[in-house]
Design a protein around this motif. Structure first.
Motif, PDB file in Angstrom:
ATOM      1  N   ILE A   1       0.848  -1.194   0.000  1.00 28.54           N
ATOM      2  CA  ILE A   1       0.000   0.000   0.000  1.00 28.54           C
ATOM      3  C   ILE A   1       0.881   1.240   0.000  1.00 28.54           C
ATOM      4  N   ALA A   2       0.467   2.273  -0.723  1.00 32.31           N
ATOM      5  CA  ALA A   2       1.242   3.513  -0.748  1.00 32.31           C
ATOM      6  C   ALA A   2       0.300   4.703  -0.704  1.00 32.31           C
ATOM      7  N   ILE A   3       0.676   5.707   0.053  1.00 35.05           N
ATOM      8  CA  ILE A   3      -0.067   6.972   0.043  1.00 35.05           C
ATOM      9  C   ILE A   3       0.374   7.755  -1.180  1.00 35.05           C
ATOM     10  N   THR A   4      -0.578   8.259  -1.948  1.00 29.92           N
ATOM     11  CA  THR A   4      -0.254   8.881  -3.237  1.00 29.92           C
ATOM     12  C   THR A   4      -0.696  10.338  -3.352  1.00 29.92           C
ATOM     13  N   SER A   5      -1.161  10.923  -2.250  1.00 26.18           N
ATOM     14  CA  SER A   5      -1.579  12.332  -2.309  1.00 26.18           C
ATOM     15  C   SER A   5      -1.484  12.944  -0.922  1.00 26.18           C
ATOM     16  N   PRO A   6      -1.540  14.284  -0.849  1.00 24.22           N
ATOM     17  CA  PRO A   6      -1.684  14.905   0.481  1.00 24.22           C
ATOM     18  C   PRO A   6      -3.109  14.729   0.996  1.00 24.22           C
ATOM     19  N   CYS A   7      -3.332  15.015   2.281  1.00 24.91           N
ATOM     20  CA  CYS A   7      -4.693  15.006   2.829  1.00 24.91           C
ATOM     21  C   CYS A   7      -5.536  16.065   2.130  1.00 24.91           C
ATOM     22  N   SER A   8      -6.805  15.764   1.937  1.00 24.38           N
ATOM     23  CA  SER A   8      -7.714  16.757   1.351  1.00 24.38           C
ATOM     24  C   SER A   8      -9.133  16.495   1.814  1.00 24.38           C
TER      25      SER A   8
ATOM     26  N   TYR B   1      -5.986  10.773   2.774  1.00 27.38           N
ATOM     27  CA  TYR B   1      -5.156  10.633   1.581  1.00 27.38           C
ATOM     28  C   TYR B   1      -5.796   9.761   0.505  1.00 27.38           C
ATOM     29  N   ASP B   2      -5.215   9.848  -0.702  1.00 32.15           N
ATOM     30  CA  ASP B   2      -5.421   8.799  -1.709  1.00 32.15           C
ATOM     31  C   ASP B   2      -4.390   7.714  -1.413  1.00 32.15           C
ATOM     32  N   ILE B   3      -4.795   6.467  -1.611  1.00 29.46           N
ATOM     33  CA  ILE B   3      -3.811   5.384  -1.485  1.00 29.46           C
ATOM     34  C   ILE B   3      -3.902   4.477  -2.713  1.00 29.46           C
ATOM     35  N   LYS B   4      -2.797   3.818  -3.001  1.00 29.41           N
ATOM     36  CA  LYS B   4      -2.763   2.754  -4.011  1.00 29.41           C
ATOM     37  C   LYS B   4      -2.739   1.442  -3.245  1.00 29.41           C
ATOM     38  N   HIS B   5      -3.517   0.483  -3.694  1.00 31.05           N
ATOM     39  CA  HIS B   5      -3.649  -0.743  -2.893  1.00 31.05           C
ATOM     40  C   HIS B   5      -4.067  -1.915  -3.782  1.00 31.05           C
ATOM     41  N   PRO B   6      -3.957  -3.139  -3.266  1.00 28.57           N
ATOM     42  CA  PRO B   6      -4.470  -4.291  -4.006  1.00 28.57           C
ATOM     43  C   PRO B   6      -5.999  -4.281  -3.977  1.00 28.57           C
ATOM     44  N   PHE B   7      -6.603  -5.146  -4.755  1.00 28.85           N
ATOM     45  CA  PHE B   7      -8.063  -5.279  -4.697  1.00 28.85           C
ATOM     46  C   PHE B   7      -8.455  -5.953  -3.385  1.00 28.85           C
ATOM     47  N   PHE B   8      -9.461  -5.384  -2.713  1.00 30.24           N
ATOM     48  CA  PHE B   8      -9.947  -5.953  -1.458  1.00 30.24           C
ATOM     49  C   PHE B   8     -11.383  -6.446  -1.620  1.00 30.24           C
ATOM     50  N   GLU B   9     -11.638  -7.706  -1.240  1.00 28.79           N
ATOM     51  CA  GLU B   9     -13.021  -8.197  -1.121  1.00 28.79           C
ATOM     52  C   GLU B   9     -13.622  -7.662   0.173  1.00 28.79           C
ATOM     53  N   VAL B  10     -12.785  -7.678   1.213  1.00 30.46           N
ATOM     54  CA  VAL B  10     -13.185  -7.175   2.532  1.00 30.46           C
ATOM     55  C   VAL B  10     -12.049  -6.284   3.039  1.00 30.46           C
ATOM     56  N   TRP B  11     -12.392  -5.104   3.512  1.00 27.71           N
ATOM     57  CA  TRP B  11     -11.366  -4.198   4.026  1.00 27.71           C
ATOM     58  C   TRP B  11     -10.954  -4.599   5.447  1.00 27.71           C
TER      59      TRP B  11
ATOM     60  N   GLU C   1      -4.771   1.576 -14.465  1.00 26.04           N
ATOM     61  CA  GLU C   1      -4.487   0.918 -15.746  1.00 26.04           C
ATOM     62  C   GLU C   1      -3.603  -0.315 -15.608  1.00 26.04           C
ATOM     63  N   ASN C   2      -2.806  -0.367 -14.526  1.00 24.88           N
ATOM     64  CA  ASN C   2      -1.928  -1.523 -14.340  1.00 24.88           C
ATOM     65  C   ASN C   2      -2.562  -2.624 -13.481  1.00 24.88           C
ATOM     66  N   GLY C   3      -3.829  -2.431 -13.114  1.00 24.36           N
ATOM     67  CA  GLY C   3      -4.520  -3.442 -12.319  1.00 24.36           C
ATOM     68  C   GLY C   3      -4.522  -3.176 -10.823  1.00 24.36           C
ATOM     69  N   ASP C   4      -3.662  -2.242 -10.360  1.00 21.07           N
ATOM     70  CA  ASP C   4      -3.744  -1.810  -8.957  1.00 21.07           C
ATOM     71  C   ASP C   4      -5.053  -1.041  -8.765  1.00 21.07           C
ATOM     72  N   TRP C   5      -5.352  -0.734  -7.502  1.00 16.05           N
ATOM     73  CA  TRP C   5      -6.557   0.045  -7.197  1.00 16.05           C
ATOM     74  C   TRP C   5      -6.186   1.304  -6.443  1.00 16.05           C
ATOM     75  N   THR C   6      -7.019   2.326  -6.561  1.00 14.20           N
ATOM     76  CA  THR C   6      -6.801   3.578  -5.844  1.00 14.20           C
ATOM     77  C   THR C   6      -8.051   3.939  -5.066  1.00 14.20           C
ATOM     78  N   SER C   7      -7.840   4.444  -3.847  1.00 12.68           N
ATOM     79  CA  SER C   7      -8.943   4.838  -2.969  1.00 12.68           C
ATOM     80  C   SER C   7      -8.613   6.153  -2.306  1.00 12.68           C
ATOM     81  N   LYS C   8      -9.619   6.948  -2.044  1.00  9.37           N
ATOM     82  CA  LYS C   8      -9.472   8.120  -1.173  1.00  9.37           C
ATOM     83  C   LYS C   8      -9.978   7.712   0.211  1.00  9.37           C
TER      84      LYS C   8
END
Lengths: 140, 139
Positions: A3-10, A104-114, A92-99
């Protein structure tokens, strides 16, 4: 994948907006008109209302979360009361992104359950996002 | 959820500790008072401190929510609404300093909603609309 944080807080936008590729607006169905919703009237927080909202952008229900050439996918999550809690978008590479809420925004794997996420010594209680309810996709 | 009670001269915390409101009584006192001094309003000291603690609690406990319902139905936020009109100057100060989802509380307390349809969801535009409303209503 980690998992990686990809943005500042907003507080300008939330996960529902971010999944819709909007980073300037807070999307949520609110009868008082205190947030943006693409449908009028705004309606409730049922899964169907969110499916209808994304359909205004061209999304339709998809069978799975697999990467498909020519399609963008969105995952909607619900809590134990079947109310929508969260949305994530496939990259586009199959990873997922969430706010994450107002963070933050994060990049993460696909989750069935968080589950809760630990990052940089910080614990994010993302288990509150619950479980996968539906995958949507649109042609790009 | 952390709980606290504001008395005339101290804040009692859930973990059996207390923060004295006179900075001479506690190392945490000056910081708390500094936060309160930020607000230049006729609201009582006790209300300013309670508001400050409720805001901190609300921000910490709703940071992961996207749901406007969950953000605005949080007990700390509802308690701020329950403080009524006297707390409006503090909400406007907070909104100007750190824009956030204060619009539900402002509408609930004032019975007004200056947000135009094309401003919905845009935090900066909604903040501007409410700060303009505050200026035109003497806040």
């Amino acid at each position: 994948m980690t998992i990686a944080i990809t943005s500042p807080c907003s507080k300008d936008y939330n996960c529902i907006a971010w999944a819709a590729e909007d980073d300037e607006t807070w999307w949520w169905p609110n009868p008082l008109g205190l947030s943006f919703w693409p449908l009028e009237p705004a309606g409730d927080t049922s899964l169907q209302n969110f499916i209808n909202a994304y359909s205004t952008l061209g999304y339709e229900q998809s069978e799975d979360a697999a990467l498909e050439a020519g399609f963008r996918k969105v995952a909607l999550y619900i809590d134990e009361s079947n109310q929508v809690t969260h949305a994530a978008r496939q990259l586009e590479n199959g990873d997922w992104t969430s706010k994450l809420g107002q963070l933050y925004d994060i990049k993460h794997p696909f989750f069935e359950v968080w589950q809760d996420i630990t990052y940089g010594g910080q614990v994010f209680n993302t288990a509150i996002y619950g479980k996968l309810a539906v995958i949507l996709r649109k042609q790009i | 959820m952390s709980k606290f009670t504001v008395y005339d001269d101290l804040v009692s915390l859930e973990n059996d500790t207390a923060i004295a409101l006179d900075p001479g009584y506690s190392s945490q006192g000056p910081e708390l008072l500094d936060i309160c001094e930020h607000y230049n309003s006729p609201v009582s000291r006790k209300d300013r401190i309670e508001f400050s603690l409720l805001v901190t609690q609300w921000e910490q406990e709703t940071s992961l929510y996207s749901s406007l319902d969950k953000i605005c139905m949080h007990p700390a936020y509802q308690r701020i609404i329950g403080m009524g009109e006297k707390i409006l100057p503090l909400i406007f100060s907070e909104l100007e300093r750190n824009p956030a989802h204060w619009f539900w509380a402002l509408s609930a307390i004032t019975g007004e909603n200056p947000i135009q349809p094309d401003q919905r969801g845009n935090l900066r535009k909604m903040t501007r609309a409410w700060l303009d409303w505050a200026n035109s209503h003497g806040y």
